[in-house]
Design a protein around this motif. Structure first.
Motif, PDB file in Angstrom:
ATOM      1  N   ILE A   6      28.908  -5.066  43.186  1.00  0.00           N
ATOM      2  CA  ILE A   6      29.003  -3.705  42.482  1.00  0.00           C
ATOM      3  C   ILE A   6      27.678  -2.835  42.572  1.00  0.00           C
ATOM      4  O   ILE A   6      26.774  -3.118  42.759  1.00  0.00           O
ATOM      5  CB  ILE A   6      29.007  -4.303  40.980  1.00  0.00           C
ATOM      6  CG1 ILE A   6      30.116  -5.190  40.684  1.00  0.00           C
ATOM      7  CG2 ILE A   6      29.535  -3.021  40.058  1.00  0.00           C
ATOM      8  CD1 ILE A   6      31.552  -5.007  41.167  1.00  0.00           C
ATOM      9  N   PHE A   7      28.386  -1.336  42.745  1.00  0.00           N
ATOM     10  CA  PHE A   7      27.204  -0.510  42.645  1.00  0.00           C
ATOM     11  C   PHE A   7      27.677   0.744  42.119  1.00  0.00           C
ATOM     12  O   PHE A   7      28.766   1.125  41.911  1.00  0.00           O
ATOM     13  CB  PHE A   7      26.834  -0.341  44.179  1.00  0.00           C
ATOM     14  CG  PHE A   7      27.859   0.110  45.065  1.00  0.00           C
ATOM     15  CD1 PHE A   7      28.019   1.487  45.459  1.00  0.00           C
ATOM     16  CD2 PHE A   7      28.954  -0.693  45.721  1.00  0.00           C
ATOM     17  CE1 PHE A   7      29.200   1.904  46.159  1.00  0.00           C
ATOM     18  CE2 PHE A   7      30.074  -0.047  46.497  1.00  0.00           C
ATOM     19  CZ  PHE A   7      29.867   1.266  46.863  1.00  0.00           C
ATOM     20  N   VAL A   8      26.672   1.714  42.168  1.00  0.00           N
ATOM     21  CA  VAL A   8      26.923   3.036  41.344  1.00  0.00           C
ATOM     22  C   VAL A   8      26.607   4.168  42.607  1.00  0.00           C
ATOM     23  O   VAL A   8      25.575   4.180  43.337  1.00  0.00           O
ATOM     24  CB  VAL A   8      25.697   3.345  40.446  1.00  0.00           C
ATOM     25  CG1 VAL A   8      25.979   4.689  39.893  1.00  0.00           C
ATOM     26  CG2 VAL A   8      26.132   2.313  39.314  1.00  0.00           C
ATOM     27  N   SER A   9      27.383   4.919  42.574  1.00  0.00           N
ATOM     28  CA  SER A   9      27.532   6.093  43.399  1.00  0.00           C
ATOM     29  C   SER A   9      27.614   7.338  42.669  1.00  0.00           C
ATOM     30  O   SER A   9      28.100   7.655  41.909  1.00  0.00           O
ATOM     31  CB  SER A   9      28.923   6.128  44.234  1.00  0.00           C
ATOM     32  OG  SER A   9      28.826   7.178  45.321  1.00  0.00           O
ATOM     33  N   LEU A  10      26.716   8.334  43.240  1.00  0.00           N
ATOM     34  CA  LEU A  10      26.428   9.613  42.618  1.00  0.00           C
ATOM     35  C   LEU A  10      26.800  10.747  43.696  1.00  0.00           C
ATOM     36  O   LEU A  10      26.334  10.608  44.834  1.00  0.00           O
ATOM     37  CB  LEU A  10      25.066   9.755  42.248  1.00  0.00           C
ATOM     38  CG  LEU A  10      24.884   8.833  40.947  1.00  0.00           C
ATOM     39  CD1 LEU A  10      23.329   9.242  40.362  1.00  0.00           C
ATOM     40  CD2 LEU A  10      25.585   8.734  39.709  1.00  0.00           C
ATOM     41  N   GLU A  11      27.125  11.756  43.477  1.00  0.00           N
ATOM     42  CA  GLU A  11      27.681  13.028  44.351  1.00  0.00           C
ATOM     43  C   GLU A  11      27.419  14.133  43.609  1.00  0.00           C
ATOM     44  O   GLU A  11      27.669  14.612  42.534  1.00  0.00           O
ATOM     45  CB  GLU A  11      29.104  12.939  44.750  1.00  0.00           C
ATOM     46  CG  GLU A  11      29.536  11.740  45.455  1.00  0.00           C
ATOM     47  CD  GLU A  11      30.964  11.866  45.965  1.00  0.00           C
ATOM     48  OE1 GLU A  11      31.543  12.923  46.011  1.00  0.00           O
ATOM     49  OE2 GLU A  11      31.452  10.803  46.539  1.00  0.00           O
ATOM     50  N   ASN A  12      26.304  15.010  44.377  1.00  0.00           N
ATOM     51  CA  ASN A  12      26.161  16.336  43.809  1.00  0.00           C
ATOM     52  C   ASN A  12      25.195  16.269  42.675  1.00  0.00           C
ATOM     53  O   ASN A  12      25.515  17.080  41.519  1.00  0.00           O
ATOM     54  CB  ASN A  12      27.131  17.377  43.753  1.00  0.00           C
ATOM     55  CG  ASN A  12      28.095  17.588  44.672  1.00  0.00           C
ATOM     56  OD1 ASN A  12      27.325  17.735  46.021  1.00  0.00           O
ATOM     57  ND2 ASN A  12      29.266  17.669  44.749  1.00  0.00           N
ATOM     58  N   ILE A  13      24.483  15.165  42.280  1.00  0.00           N
ATOM     59  CA  ILE A  13      23.588  14.947  41.391  1.00  0.00           C
ATOM     60  C   ILE A  13      22.108  14.751  41.643  1.00  0.00           C
ATOM     61  O   ILE A  13      22.062  14.174  42.557  1.00  0.00           O
ATOM     62  CB  ILE A  13      24.201  13.765  40.505  1.00  0.00           C
ATOM     63  CG1 ILE A  13      25.493  13.808  39.958  1.00  0.00           C
ATOM     64  CG2 ILE A  13      23.193  13.570  39.288  1.00  0.00           C
ATOM     65  CD1 ILE A  13      26.122  12.628  39.191  1.00  0.00           C
ATOM     66  N   ARG A  14      21.214  15.502  40.903  1.00  0.00           N
ATOM     67  CA  ARG A  14      19.967  15.370  40.960  1.00  0.00           C
ATOM     68  C   ARG A  14      19.470  14.250  40.058  1.00  0.00           C
ATOM     69  O   ARG A  14      19.455  14.901  38.672  1.00  0.00           O
ATOM     70  CB  ARG A  14      19.021  16.597  40.981  1.00  0.00           C
ATOM     71  CG  ARG A  14      19.377  17.468  42.164  1.00  0.00           C
ATOM     72  CD  ARG A  14      18.578  18.834  42.211  1.00  0.00           C
ATOM     73  NE  ARG A  14      17.198  18.957  41.676  1.00  0.00           N
ATOM     74  CZ  ARG A  14      16.267  19.621  41.342  1.00  0.00           C
ATOM     75  NH1 ARG A  14      16.905  20.846  41.116  1.00  0.00           N
ATOM     76  NH2 ARG A  14      15.074  19.427  40.814  1.00  0.00           N
ATOM     77  N   VAL A  15      19.148  12.907  40.089  1.00  0.00           N
ATOM     78  CA  VAL A  15      18.864  12.226  39.066  1.00  0.00           C
ATOM     79  C   VAL A  15      17.514  12.300  38.639  1.00  0.00           C
ATOM     80  O   VAL A  15      16.557  12.371  39.405  1.00  0.00           O
ATOM     81  CB  VAL A  15      19.398  10.677  39.700  1.00  0.00           C
ATOM     82  CG1 VAL A  15      18.994   9.659  38.430  1.00  0.00           C
ATOM     83  CG2 VAL A  15      20.636  10.648  40.025  1.00  0.00           C
ATOM     84  N   ARG A  16      17.423  12.177  37.329  1.00  0.00           N
ATOM     85  CA  ARG A  16      15.954  12.394  36.772  1.00  0.00           C
ATOM     86  C   ARG A  16      15.345  10.834  36.972  1.00  0.00           C
ATOM     87  O   ARG A  16      15.765  10.032  36.270  1.00  0.00           O
ATOM     88  CB  ARG A  16      15.811  12.590  35.380  1.00  0.00           C
ATOM     89  CG  ARG A  16      14.667  12.881  34.584  1.00  0.00           C
ATOM     90  CD  ARG A  16      14.613  13.316  33.357  1.00  0.00           C
ATOM     91  NE  ARG A  16      13.190  13.315  32.834  1.00  0.00           N
ATOM     92  CZ  ARG A  16      13.091  13.807  31.401  1.00  0.00           C
ATOM     93  NH1 ARG A  16      14.271  14.039  30.622  1.00  0.00           N
ATOM     94  NH2 ARG A  16      11.828  14.057  31.102  1.00  0.00           N
ATOM     95  N   PRO A  17      14.331  10.597  37.634  1.00  0.00           N
ATOM     96  CA  PRO A  17      13.729   9.329  37.888  1.00  0.00           C
ATOM     97  C   PRO A  17      12.973   8.813  36.709  1.00  0.00           C
ATOM     98  O   PRO A  17      12.653   9.512  35.768  1.00  0.00           O
ATOM     99  CB  PRO A  17      12.692   9.534  38.869  1.00  0.00           C
ATOM    100  CG  PRO A  17      13.148  10.764  39.632  1.00  0.00           C
ATOM    101  CD  PRO A  17      13.488  11.631  38.597  1.00  0.00           C
ATOM    102  N   GLY A  18      13.422   7.390  36.706  1.00  0.00           N
ATOM    103  CA  GLY A  18      12.603   6.782  35.460  1.00  0.00           C
ATOM    104  C   GLY A  18      13.353   5.385  34.870  1.00  0.00           C
ATOM    105  O   GLY A  18      14.606   5.450  35.056  1.00  0.00           O
ATOM    106  N   LEU A  19      12.597   4.517  34.517  1.00  0.00           N
ATOM    107  CA  LEU A  19      13.406   3.229  34.146  1.00  0.00           C
ATOM    108  C   LEU A  19      14.153   3.370  32.986  1.00  0.00           C
ATOM    109  O   LEU A  19      15.152   2.745  32.815  1.00  0.00           O
ATOM    110  CB  LEU A  19      12.079   2.400  33.687  1.00  0.00           C
ATOM    111  CG  LEU A  19      10.959   2.096  34.755  1.00  0.00           C
ATOM    112  CD1 LEU A  19       9.936   0.999  34.473  1.00  0.00           C
ATOM    113  CD2 LEU A  19      11.791   1.145  36.238  1.00  0.00           C
ATOM    114  N   ALA A  20      13.761   4.198  31.779  1.00  0.00           N
ATOM    115  CA  ALA A  20      14.574   4.454  30.528  1.00  0.00           C
ATOM    116  C   ALA A  20      15.609   5.261  30.868  1.00  0.00           C
ATOM    117  O   ALA A  20      16.669   5.480  30.031  1.00  0.00           O
ATOM    118  CB  ALA A  20      13.813   4.600  29.369  1.00  0.00           C
TER     119      ALA A  20
END
Length: 264
Positions: free
Chosen positions: A239-253
């Motif tokens: 199982i995995f998560v895929s993102l497209e055209n997204i700038r994810v905000r880094p951080g554990l929470a």
């Protein structure tokens, strides 16, 4: 009246009003008295019969209980029932063997061990997405944990078949003017040659125009995307998560992913 003859005497009747009147009970009152007396005797007889029947049942119950304990004999269970001092904290204390000694008897407690169900909680890393748009996670330390599940390069590996509750949350930054954003939870399985979409969030986001001022954030427009559902997974599924055209905000929470078995 003739002269010299004897005159006819006049009869006088006197009624004595002071005479005593004696009342005689009627036949109806006598009959009611006899019926009442019979009814009272009947009630007394029923009460005595009830006492006799109750005593018979009590005696029968006492004999059955006595026969049960005499049949058990020296069985440890019967000894514990007859001597409640042998029970402490809900555990049955019995003497091992027939030889008396000063040693403390060993208490053997058999507890049914419930198998622990697999679960995992992964948290966002400093490098959120790799070159294949697969989100990378932290699987150890802090609140991150995996139990009876494995982790390899952004993929959560199922070790036991069952129904799992899967969830994923990411915080993205729509800094550009307009973007088509896709957040997916995918599955790799040996039955198919390519990944299967389990959950998908697809939306068109545009940067929000904010008033200028000292409190305005510099170039950030944050959004949250959350996916969750229940799925039947086989051993070996990834199982995995895929993102497209997204700038994810880094951080554990800010970003996390997890799974836990709900059945069986």
């Amino acid at each position: 009246m003739a002269e010299g003859g004897a005159g006819t005497s006049t009869q006088v009747f006197v009624v004595d009003s002071q005479a005593t009147y004696v009342s005689v009970p009627s036949e109806k009152k006598k009959r009611w008295a006899r019926v009442s007396q019979k009814l009272l005797l009947l009630l007394v007889g029923l009460a005595l019969l009830g006492l006799v029947v109750e005593g018979y049942f009590i005696l029968s119950l006492y004999k059955k209980t006595e026969q049960t304990f005499s049949f058990c004999g020296s069985h440890p269970l019967c000894q514990n029932l007859s001597n409640p001092n042998n029970q402490q904290g809900g555990l049955t204390m019995t003497r091992v063997g027939y030889k008396e000694s000063n040693e403390i008897p060993i208490v053997q407690q058999h507890q049914e061990q419930t198998p622990q169900r697999p679960f995992a909680h992964l948290m966002g890393s400093d490098r959120p997405v790799d070159e294949n748009n697969v989100v990378q996670w932290v699987n150890e330390g802090g609140e991150a944990i995996t139990h009876n599940m494995s982790y390899d390069k952004g993929r959560l590996i199922v070790e036991k078949e069952g129904y799992y509750y899967l969830y994923s949350k990411v915080q993205l930054n729509a800094a550009d003017d307009c973007q088509l954003i896709q957040h997916k939870v995918m599955k790799n399985t040996s039955a198919y040659g390519q990944a299967i979409e389990l959950m998908k969030s697809k939306s068109f986001r545009c940067k929000t125009q904010k008033p200028s001022g000292p409190r305005a954030s510099g170039g950030e427009d944050l959004w949250n995307s959350f996916l969750a559902g229940i799925f039947h997974l086989q051993s070996g599924d990834k199982i995995f998560v895929s993102l497209e055209n997204i700038r994810v905000r880094p951080g554990l929470a800010y970003n996390f992913m997890g799974a836990f078995m709900i059945f069986p």
